[in-house]
Every structure is written in structure tokens, then in C-alpha cells.
Design an enzyme around this catalytic site. Structure first.
Site, PDB file in Angstrom:
ATOM      1  N   VAL A   1       0.833  -1.206   0.000  1.00  0.00           N
ATOM      2  CA  VAL A   1       0.000   0.000   0.000  1.00  0.00           C
ATOM      3  C   VAL A   1       0.866   1.254   0.000  1.00  0.00           C
ATOM      4  O   VAL A   1       0.640   2.183  -0.786  1.00  0.00           O
ATOM      5  CB  VAL A   1      -0.971  -0.033   1.204  1.00  0.00           C
ATOM      6  CG1 VAL A   1      -1.700   1.299   1.358  1.00  0.00           C
ATOM      7  CG2 VAL A   1      -1.989  -1.160   1.040  1.00  0.00           C
TER       8      VAL A   1
ATOM      9  N   ASP B   1      10.707   3.674   5.577  1.00  0.00           N
ATOM     10  CA  ASP B   1      10.537   2.310   6.073  1.00  0.00           C
ATOM     11  C   ASP B   1      11.688   2.002   7.026  1.00  0.00           C
ATOM     12  O   ASP B   1      12.804   2.458   6.808  1.00  0.00           O
ATOM     13  CB  ASP B   1      10.524   1.311   4.905  1.00  0.00           C
ATOM     14  CG  ASP B   1       9.871  -0.005   5.292  1.00  0.00           C
ATOM     15  OD1 ASP B   1       8.766  -0.275   4.798  1.00  0.00           O
ATOM     16  OD2 ASP B   1      10.456  -0.749   6.102  1.00  0.00           O
TER      17      ASP B   1
ATOM     18  N   LYS C   1      15.468  -2.686   2.360  1.00  0.00           N
ATOM     19  CA  LYS C   1      14.409  -2.323   1.420  1.00  0.00           C
ATOM     20  C   LYS C   1      14.615  -0.899   0.888  1.00  0.00           C
ATOM     21  O   LYS C   1      14.550  -0.645  -0.306  1.00  0.00           O
ATOM     22  CB  LYS C   1      13.055  -2.434   2.134  1.00  0.00           C
ATOM     23  CG  LYS C   1      11.865  -2.399   1.202  1.00  0.00           C
ATOM     24  CD  LYS C   1      10.561  -2.326   1.962  1.00  0.00           C
ATOM     25  CE  LYS C   1       9.951  -3.692   2.191  1.00  0.00           C
ATOM     26  NZ  LYS C   1       8.602  -3.608   2.771  1.00  0.00           N
TER      27      LYS C   1
ATOM     28  N   GLU D   1      -7.560   1.882   1.519  1.00  0.00           N
ATOM     29  CA  GLU D   1      -7.075   1.622   0.155  1.00  0.00           C
ATOM     30  C   GLU D   1      -7.748   0.357  -0.370  1.00  0.00           C
ATOM     31  O   GLU D   1      -7.843  -0.627   0.333  1.00  0.00           O
ATOM     32  CB  GLU D   1      -5.547   1.449   0.217  1.00  0.00           C
ATOM     33  CG  GLU D   1      -4.904   1.208  -1.107  1.00  0.00           C
ATOM     34  CD  GLU D   1      -5.310   2.245  -2.119  1.00  0.00           C
ATOM     35  OE1 GLU D   1      -4.990   3.427  -1.929  1.00  0.00           O
ATOM     36  OE2 GLU D   1      -5.964   1.876  -3.117  1.00  0.00           O
TER      37      GLU D   1
ATOM     38  N   LEU E   1     -17.317 -13.859  -8.812  1.00  0.00           N
ATOM     39  CA  LEU E   1     -18.149 -15.066  -8.827  1.00  0.00           C
ATOM     40  C   LEU E   1     -17.426 -16.166  -9.603  1.00  0.00           C
ATOM     41  O   LEU E   1     -18.067 -16.985 -10.240  1.00  0.00           O
ATOM     42  CB  LEU E   1     -19.514 -14.771  -9.467  1.00  0.00           C
ATOM     43  CG  LEU E   1     -20.537 -14.020  -8.602  1.00  0.00           C
ATOM     44  CD1 LEU E   1     -21.841 -13.822  -9.372  1.00  0.00           C
ATOM     45  CD2 LEU E   1     -20.814 -14.749  -7.289  1.00  0.00           C
TER      46      LEU E   1
ATOM     47  N   GLY F   1     -13.531 -21.808  -7.811  1.00  0.00           N
ATOM     48  CA  GLY F   1     -12.180 -22.347  -7.976  1.00  0.00           C
ATOM     49  C   GLY F   1     -11.661 -22.907  -6.679  1.00  0.00           C
ATOM     50  O   GLY F   1     -12.353 -23.662  -5.994  1.00  0.00           O
TER      51      GLY F   1
ATOM     52  N   CYS G   1      -5.036 -10.174   2.152  1.00  0.00           N
ATOM     53  CA  CYS G   1      -6.154  -9.351   2.640  1.00  0.00           C
ATOM     54  C   CYS G   1      -7.399 -10.134   3.040  1.00  0.00           C
ATOM     55  O   CYS G   1      -7.829 -10.066   4.187  1.00  0.00           O
ATOM     56  CB  CYS G   1      -6.538  -8.320   1.578  1.00  0.00           C
ATOM     57  SG  CYS G   1      -5.246  -7.108   1.326  1.00  0.00           S
TER      58      CYS G   1
ATOM     59  N   LYS H   1      -7.334 -12.477   6.183  1.00  0.00           N
ATOM     60  CA  LYS H   1      -7.074 -11.738   7.425  1.00  0.00           C
ATOM     61  C   LYS H   1      -8.187 -10.727   7.724  1.00  0.00           C
ATOM     62  O   LYS H   1      -8.574 -10.553   8.877  1.00  0.00           O
ATOM     63  CB  LYS H   1      -5.697 -11.082   7.290  1.00  0.00           C
ATOM     64  CG  LYS H   1      -5.556  -9.639   7.633  1.00  0.00           C
ATOM     65  CD  LYS H   1      -4.124  -9.176   7.507  1.00  0.00           C
ATOM     66  CE  LYS H   1      -3.992  -7.947   6.662  1.00  0.00           C
ATOM     67  NZ  LYS H   1      -4.119  -6.673   7.198  1.00  0.00           N
TER      68      LYS H   1
HETATM   69  C1  UDX Z   1      -8.246  -7.705  -2.348  1.00  0.00           C
HETATM   70  C2  UDX Z   1      -9.340  -6.697  -2.713  1.00  0.00           C
HETATM   71  O1  UDX Z   1      -9.882  -7.023  -4.003  1.00  0.00           O
HETATM   72  C3  UDX Z   1      -8.795  -5.282  -2.689  1.00  0.00           C
HETATM   73  O2  UDX Z   1      -9.837  -4.355  -2.932  1.00  0.00           O
HETATM   74  C4  UDX Z   1      -8.167  -5.017  -1.323  1.00  0.00           C
HETATM   75  O3  UDX Z   1      -7.581  -3.729  -1.280  1.00  0.00           O
HETATM   76  C5  UDX Z   1      -7.121  -6.053  -0.989  1.00  0.00           C
HETATM   77  O4  UDX Z   1      -7.706  -7.371  -1.082  1.00  0.00           O
HETATM   78  P1  UDX Z   1      -6.165  -8.836  -3.590  1.00  0.00           P
HETATM   79  O5  UDX Z   1      -5.971  -9.605  -2.323  1.00  0.00           O
HETATM   80  O6  UDX Z   1      -5.007  -8.191  -4.241  1.00  0.00           O
HETATM   81  O7  UDX Z   1      -7.249  -7.672  -3.358  1.00  0.00           O
HETATM   82  O8  UDX Z   1      -6.771  -9.844  -4.670  1.00  0.00           O
HETATM   83  P2  UDX Z   1      -8.204 -10.155  -5.337  1.00  0.00           P
HETATM   84  O9  UDX Z   1      -8.108  -9.936  -6.785  1.00  0.00           O
HETATM   85  O10 UDX Z   1      -9.296  -9.475  -4.632  1.00  0.00           O
HETATM   86  O11 UDX Z   1      -8.306 -11.735  -5.086  1.00  0.00           O
HETATM   87  C6  UDX Z   1      -8.293 -12.272  -3.760  1.00  0.00           C
HETATM   88  C7  UDX Z   1      -8.398 -13.777  -3.805  1.00  0.00           C
HETATM   89  O12 UDX Z   1      -9.696 -14.185  -4.237  1.00  0.00           O
HETATM   90  C8  UDX Z   1      -7.402 -14.449  -4.772  1.00  0.00           C
HETATM   91  O13 UDX Z   1      -6.889 -15.605  -4.142  1.00  0.00           O
HETATM   92  C9  UDX Z   1      -8.257 -14.842  -5.960  1.00  0.00           C
HETATM   93  O14 UDX Z   1      -7.774 -15.981  -6.629  1.00  0.00           O
HETATM   94  C10 UDX Z   1      -9.597 -15.143  -5.274  1.00  0.00           C
HETATM   95  N1  UDX Z   1     -10.753 -14.966  -6.164  1.00  0.00           N
HETATM   96  C11 UDX Z   1     -11.062 -13.736  -6.651  1.00  0.00           C
HETATM   97  C12 UDX Z   1     -11.561 -16.060  -6.465  1.00  0.00           C
HETATM   98  O15 UDX Z   1     -11.316 -17.197  -6.027  1.00  0.00           O
HETATM   99  N2  UDX Z   1     -12.662 -15.863  -7.258  1.00  0.00           N
HETATM  100  C13 UDX Z   1     -12.997 -14.652  -7.752  1.00  0.00           C
HETATM  101  O16 UDX Z   1     -14.019 -14.564  -8.449  1.00  0.00           O
HETATM  102  C14 UDX Z   1     -12.173 -13.548  -7.451  1.00  0.00           C
END
Ligand code: UDX
Length: 430
Positions: free
Chosen positions: A11, A30, A35, A151, A250, A253, A260, A263
Site C-alpha cells: 500500500v 521504512d 528495502k 485503500e 463469482l 475455484g 487481505c 485476514k
Molecule cells: C483484495 C481486494 O480485491 C482489494 O480491494 C483489497 O484492497 C485487498 O484485497 P487482492 O488480495 O489483491 O485484493 O486480490 P483479489 O483480486 O481481490 O483476489 C483475492 C483472492 O480471491 C485471490 O486468491 C483470488 O484468486 C480469489 N478470487 C477472486 C476467487 O477465487 N474468485 C474470484 O471470483 C475472485
């Protein structure tokens, strides 16, 4: 504006890069000396499309720099973004040690009015905590305001998400403070939601929890599809065209991973429990997600009851495509289960292998998908990188010991792949 960003994680780094790119002076700080030293050499600590170019450009144009000593920059800054890590504790609670540390540092160096912005994903009430810590540590009467500005960027598309957000959420104690932050976002032209601090904090958790819930929901629909002989991709399309529902998130899988969703859902569950609210839907969301790897590996074990001594080929290790992030990646659960049954695993991921090697010591990492297929009893798709859709499947078939594909992300068309001579298993497509 003069912006100080505390924390150069996902972020912080993207926030700093984007704010400098739209014309602000940004210093990112940081505590990790390695880093910061790498960033000063323009080496990125994470793989994120477009990030390196943006950081490089803004460093060269003098708007972006990286330091370890954040304290000495507090006086210079007009706005301070707290973007430090908020890892989970075992009980689901969010560990706010780093946020408190950032607040203490701001307090110790506060000499004039500042806006302090919580951009890290923090539980309801953290705005108050930050205010209290700064008040306790500041050495003079300097004033400040604490704002919540969550964010919503996704890994893999972080730059595009940050430049073109669906919304900007600002939680502030007064309209005047909110307006100051709005000035910063004005050029992005995104819809803005101005609210109080607590509501803003909750918007972030409610958003991520809802998306996670959608994923678990469609995964349970997939289970029904498998039993009833339906196709979950068609069901998702048919359900998703309803504007009230929406097609995104949707995709059935292997379930959700990453830094994110797991947690944040656990954290909201913990918060709600503390407030006396039993959030059963969130409990179910996590339980369903926790079973996805078992469900998938059971299918592999049903097909190959003699797993021991076999080698399986895994394509994709990162928790999702376009990232090298292995945090809570489904590959970890799946490979552990397969190895637990006595089989060996070969794997390939376009960018995550250096990180994966550290957490998957027993896996043989390969140079490409064809090396993975060679001599393997089956190919297992775990992360849906685009290049896996474009493989020469005739070549793959010739390399595999048995032409079997377990597709955890539904990337292939069942009719076409079966017509090319594969035995094919996917999720929710009977
Ligand atoms: C997520 C949120 O989308 C974002 O808004 C927030 O700021 C941080 O968390 P991120 O963790 O980067 O983002 O990935 P995201 O694309 O949301 O996917 C999260 C998980 O869900 C992945 O493991 C993905 O494979 C899974 N997923 C996503 C599915 O299994 N099916 C879906 O339809 C969409």
C-alpha cells in the site's frame, strides 16, 4: 502537497508512487534498511506491473524519495499516511503494534499542524487509538487531525486501481479536514464518500468481507453444480448479469488467498464478536474457503488412489496471477496435502518461484510448464496465469505420463480439452 508515507509495503509503495505521479512531493519511509537501500537503487521489493517505471520516473524527476529516518521528515510533511503492516494474530485479531509505533513517532516529532491518515487496513476504533497515542507522546501543543482513508487496490493491478479507483472513502471528524484530503484526490475524478472515521474503517472491512463471501458462495454453488450436473460458469454468468448482484468475484475455484481477504474476514469476525454480534455469514465464509483445497485434492486422490511414489506437476504458485505474493496462497495448502500423501511435486510460476522456494522446500521448481509436465502423472492448475491458457496442449499431452488435467481455476474449455484427448477435471463443471 508534501506527503510523508510511513511503510513501503504494497500500500505504501503504490500510494507514494501514485501521489508523486500526480504532482506531489513524496517521501516514503521504512524501518527496513535493505528495502530502502534497494528502492534508492530503483529495485522494487515486490513484483507489481507498472510500479518500477512509475517509481523510477518520479525519483528521476525529484518528486519521490525513500528514507529510513521517518522522524526527521515529520516537520516537513503536510499530510502523513500510515501504511504500515497490520498482520493477524492467531485469534483473528489485528496486530496494531506497527500502527501504534507510527503514531508514537509522529507524536514525538510533531511541531505543527498535520493531517494523519490511516491508509493501512485497520479495525474499527483505530482512528481513536492513533489520536490517543499521538496526544500521549507529543511534546507541545501542536494540533493534528486523524483521518481514515482506506485503500482498495488489488495486487497485480495496483497502479491501475490506485489511479482509477471505484471510489475514494474519506472518514474525518470535520468537512474541512476531509476537503483537504479531497484536494489530493481531485485529479483522479473518482466518486467520493465522505463520512466519519469509524464508518470509513468499517467500509473497508465490509467491502472485503462481502467480496470474500461472494467467492465462498459461488464455490458452494459449484459443489451443487458438480452433484446436480450443472455448469457453475454458466450459473455465475446468469446470476451475475443481474446488476444488483454483479458478475465480478463469482469465479468458482480453489477459494481466496492473499494478504487481505483471509485476514480481513477474520478481523471483522473478531471485531463483531467483541461488540456482541455473531456474524455467522463470515464464519461460514472462512469455513467454506478453508475446505476448498481438501475438496480439490480429494478429487486427485480419488483418481490416483496410489499417490505415493507419483510426481504431480503444479502450474501457478502465487495466490493469484500477476503477483509474486505467496501469502496464504492456495498452492501451499494443495502441495502440502499432495506431499502428505507421499507424492512429489514439480512446479512452475512465471514470477513467484523465488518467494515460493523459501516456503516450499520439497518442490522441484522448473523453467517452464513443459518441464513441469514431463513425466508427471497429471497437471494441476493452481493459479490462472494467462500464459497457461496458451500452452501447446498436444505437446503437454506427449510429455505427461498420463494425460490428466486437474484445473482448479477453470481456465480450459471442457469440451475442447477432452476432444484433444485429456481426462479433465475442473471445479463445478460436472
Ligand atoms: C483484495 C481486494 O480485491 C482489494 O480491494 C483489497 O484492497 C485487498 O484485497 P487482492 O488480495 O489483491 O485484493 O486480490 P483479489 O483480486 O481481490 O483476489 C483475492 C483472492 O480471491 C485471490 O486468491 C483470488 O484468486 C480469489 N478470487 C477472486 C476467487 O477465487 N474468485 C474470484 O471470483 C475472485
Amino acid at each position: 502537497m508534501r506527503i510523508l508515507v510511513l511503510g513501503c509495503g504494497y500500500v505504501g509503495l503504490v500510494t507514494g508512487a501514485v501521489f508523486s505521479d500526480i504532482g506531489n512531493d513524496v517521501i516514503c519511509a521504512d524501518v527496513d534498511k535493505n528495502k530502502v537501500s534497494s528502492l534508492n537503487k530503483k529495485i522494487m521489493p515486490i513484483y507489481e506491473p507498472g510500479l518500477e517505471e512509475m517509481v523510477r520516473r518520479n525519483m528521476e524527476e525529484g518528486r519521490l524519495s525513500f528514507v529510513t529516518d521517518a522522524g526527521s521528515q515529520v516537520e516537513w510533511a503536510e499530510i502523513i499516511f500510515i501504511c504500515v503492516g497490520t498482520p493477524p494474530r492467531d485469534n483473528g485479531e489485528t496486530d496494531l503494534t506497527q500502527v501504534e509505533g507510527a503514531a508514537r513517532l509522529i507524536g514525538q516529532h510533531l511541531s505543527g499542524y498535520k493531517i494523519v491518515v490511516n491508509k493501512s487496513t485497520v479495525p474499527v476504533g483505530t482512528g481513536d487509538l492513533v489520536r490517543r497515542v499521538i496526544n500521549e507522546t507529543k511534546k507541545n501543543g501542536a494540533d493534528f487531525d486523524v483521518v481514515s482513508n482506506p485503500e482498495f487496490l488489488r495486487e497485480g493491478s495496483a497502479i491501475a486501481d490506485a489511479l482509477n479507483p471505484d471510489r475514494v472513502v474519506i472518514g474525518a471528524s470535520s468537512k474541512t479536514v476531509a476537503m483537504k484530503l479531497l484536494e489530493l484526490y481531485y485529479t483522479l475524478g473518482a466518486p467520493v464518500i465522505v463520512t466519519d472515521v469509524v464508518s470509513s474503517e468499517l467500509i473497508k472491512y465490509a467491502s472485503n468481507s462481502f467480496l470474500a463471501m461472494k467467492i465462498s458462495f459461488i464455490n458452494e454453488i459449484a459443489d451443487i453444480c458438480e452433484k446436480a450436473g450443472a455448469n457453475v460458469a454458466d450459473v455465475a454468468r446468469g446470476v451475475g448479469v443481474d446488476k444488483r448482484i454483479g458478475r465480478e468475484f463469482l469465479n468458482a475455484g480453489l477459494g481466496f488467498g492473499g494478504s487481505c481477504f483471509p485476514k480481513d474476514v477474520a478481523s471483522l469476525l473478531h471485531t463483531s464478536k467483541g461488540l456482541g454480534v455473531e456474524f455467522d455469514m463470515l464464519r461460514a465464509t472462512l469455513a467454506v474457503n478453508g475446505e476448498r483445497a481438501n475438496h480439490f485434492v480429494k478429487r486427485i486422490a480419488d483418481r490416483f488412489p496410489d499417490m505415493s511414489g507419483r510426481t504431480f506437476g503444479v502450474l501457478g504458485l502465487a495466490f493469484k496471477p500477476d503477483t509474486d505474493d505467496m501469502r496464504d496462497a492456495k498452492s501451499l495448502e494443495i502441495i502440502k496435502l499432495i506431499e502428505g500423501m507421499g507424492a512429489k511435486v514439480k512446479a512452475y510460476d512465471p514470477v513467484a518461484m523465488p518467494n515460493a522456494k523459501k516456503v516450499l522446500p520439497g518442490v522441484t521448481m522448473c523453467d517452464n510448464a513443459y518441464d513441469v509436465a514431463e513425466g508427471a502423472s497429471a497437471l494441476i492448475i493452481v493459479t490462472e496465469w494467462r500464459e497457461f491458457r496458451l500452452l501447446n496442449m498436444d505437446r503437454i499431452k506427449g510429455l505427461l505420463k498420463t494425460p490428466v488435467v486437474f484445473d482448479g481455476r477453470n481456465i480450459y474449455d471442457p469440451d475442447r480439452i477432452r476432444a484433444s484427448g485429456f481426462e479433465y477435471y475442473s471445479v463445478g463443471r460436472a
